[in-house]
Design an enzyme around this catalytic site. Structure first.
Site, mmCIF file in Angstrom:
data_model
loop_
_atom_site.group_PDB
_atom_site.id
_atom_site.type_symbol
_atom_site.label_atom_id
_atom_site.label_comp_id
_atom_site.label_asym_id
_atom_site.label_seq_id
_atom_site.Cartn_x
_atom_site.Cartn_y
_atom_site.Cartn_z
ATOM 1 N N ARG A 223 30.276 -12.468 10.586
ATOM 2 C CA ARG A 223 29.505 -11.399 11.527
ATOM 3 C C ARG A 223 27.447 -11.802 11.682
ATOM 4 O O ARG A 223 27.346 -11.283 10.242
ATOM 5 C CB ARG A 223 29.870 -10.808 12.287
ATOM 6 C CG ARG A 223 30.951 -10.551 13.276
ATOM 7 C CD ARG A 223 31.416 -11.206 14.584
ATOM 8 N NE ARG A 223 32.978 -11.554 14.810
ATOM 9 C CZ ARG A 223 33.585 -11.797 15.325
ATOM 10 N NH1 ARG A 223 32.617 -12.990 14.942
ATOM 11 N NH2 ARG A 223 34.267 -12.382 15.453
ATOM 12 N N HIS A 271 28.847 -20.786 15.803
ATOM 13 C CA HIS A 271 30.162 -19.942 15.424
ATOM 14 C C HIS A 271 30.957 -21.038 15.607
ATOM 15 O O HIS A 271 31.881 -21.058 16.412
ATOM 16 C CB HIS A 271 29.623 -19.474 16.017
ATOM 17 C CG HIS A 271 30.276 -18.124 15.918
ATOM 18 N ND1 HIS A 271 30.745 -17.047 16.233
ATOM 19 C CD2 HIS A 271 32.249 -17.901 15.333
ATOM 20 C CE1 HIS A 271 31.620 -15.739 15.793
ATOM 21 N NE2 HIS A 271 31.896 -16.830 15.321
HETATM 22 C C1 OXD Z 1 36.832 -14.719 16.152
HETATM 23 C C2 OXD Z 1 36.262 -15.814 15.985
HETATM 24 O O1 OXD Z 1 37.045 -13.145 15.475
HETATM 25 O O2 OXD Z 1 35.955 -16.305 17.246
HETATM 26 O O3 OXD Z 1 38.363 -14.789 15.854
HETATM 27 O O4 OXD Z 1 34.643 -15.155 15.301
#
Ligand code: OXD
Length: 308
Positions: A223, A271
């Site tokens: 994250r 991401h």
């Molecule tokens: C998840 C993401 O947590 O896509 O699945 O980051």
């Protein structure tokens, strides 16, 4: 009894289609359209508007649409009794592991140097074409352990760090605050796979980087909020970090004026390290929904105290 889907910024047409295919009789609503709020006993959520579950007095379960639950945990209005589950899926695991292997191998084989050489039409073979990597994985959950095993199979030295010690074959494990320095002493590449919780937020900061060996590499696939982005820039200037490979950011999409876009030592992807496959996720979510209705134990339940 009904299920509620709350994912305001996500295209959920495929999710609806798969729900329909799996259970044509299922009664479900898509937030904010729901006439019978008191019927809703479970929800499926991705970046829901904070506080929105307050309107549903009978909710007992919230399922994350992905592996992470931080987007749910940050909503302090959610009753502590409500159960939260996440997706655990072998395809998601393979996808995450392959992303990390791709990043690691790019460094190992010095691909970025050869790309730069290509831009200037330079033919230069390094005497030692492979960088010796000693890799540390922070966060040894399902995903972290898979990465550790696969990197080990590829011949890398692998170390694991987690809250509580994890026994993974051929991986030396460290745990807790008292062992962080010993862990960092072993490695020159750090892969961050930690869950985002109140105790891990901002963990990758300047004082942390200054504990690392000079010239270390960092990969963050967990994250964005785990990393203090300005501190990474300073750590690169100070030489503690030589390069970063990032898939997640404090703000996504990454703002156009962000320093990372043009930084020569920072590589970024938007991401995409591992994206939930709705074909795998929907059956899990529906299975847990049925378990809830039948008062059976739920799968992939998170510990609300640990926040993951
Ligand atoms: C998840 C993401 O947590 O896509 O699945 O980051």
């Amino acid at each position: 009894m009904a299920l509620l889907i709350v994912a305001p910024n996500r295209d959920i047409s495929i999710w609806k289609k798969i729900i329909q295919e799996n259970d044509p009789e299922l009664e479900y609503y898509v937030w904010p359209d729901c006439e019978r709020k008191s019927e809703v006993v479970a929800a499926v959520a991705w970046n829901h508007p904070i506080g929105c579950f307050q309107d549903y007095p009978n909710i007992e379960l919230i399922s994350s649409m992905g592996a992470g639950v931080d987007h749910i945990m940050k909503d302090t209005t959610i009753d502590p009794e409500i159960k939260i589950t996440r997706i655990v899926d072998s395809v998601l695991t393979i996808s995450m592991t392959n992303y990390v292997l791709m990043a690691v191998l790019n460094y190992h084989k010095q691909f970025f140097k050869y790309q730069k050489d290509k831009d200037s039409k330079v033919w230069h073979q390094q005497v030692n074409p492979e960088i010796d990597l000693s890799i540390g994985i922070m966060g040894m959950g399902v995903l972290g352990q898979d990465v550790a095993l696969k990197l080990n199979d590829l011949g890398f030295k692998v170390f694991g760090y987690s809250n509580t010690k994890k026994i993974v074959s051929r991986v030396k494990s460290f745990a807790g605050q008292s062992e962080i320095q010993a862990f960092l002493n072993e490695i020159n590449m750090l892969i961050c796979m930690l869950p985002l919780t109140s105790s891990t937020r901002g963990i990758l900061n300047l004082s942390f980087f200054r504990k690392m060996q000079k010239g270390s590499i960092i990969i963050n696939v967990a994250r964005g909020a785990l990393l203090i982005e300005e501190d990474l820039l300073i750590a690169i200037e100070e030489g503690y970090i030589s390069s970063a490979f990032l898939d997640v950011f404090q703000t996504e999409p990454l703002p156009k004026d962000h320093a990372f876009w043009k930084h020569p030592d920072i590589f970024i992807t938007p991401h995409i390290a591992s994206v939930t496959n709705p074909y795998a996720a929907v059956p899990q979510i529906l299975n847990n929904y049925k378990r809830l209705l039948n008062k059976e134990p739920l799968q992939n339940l998170i510990d609300r105290n640990k926040e993951y």
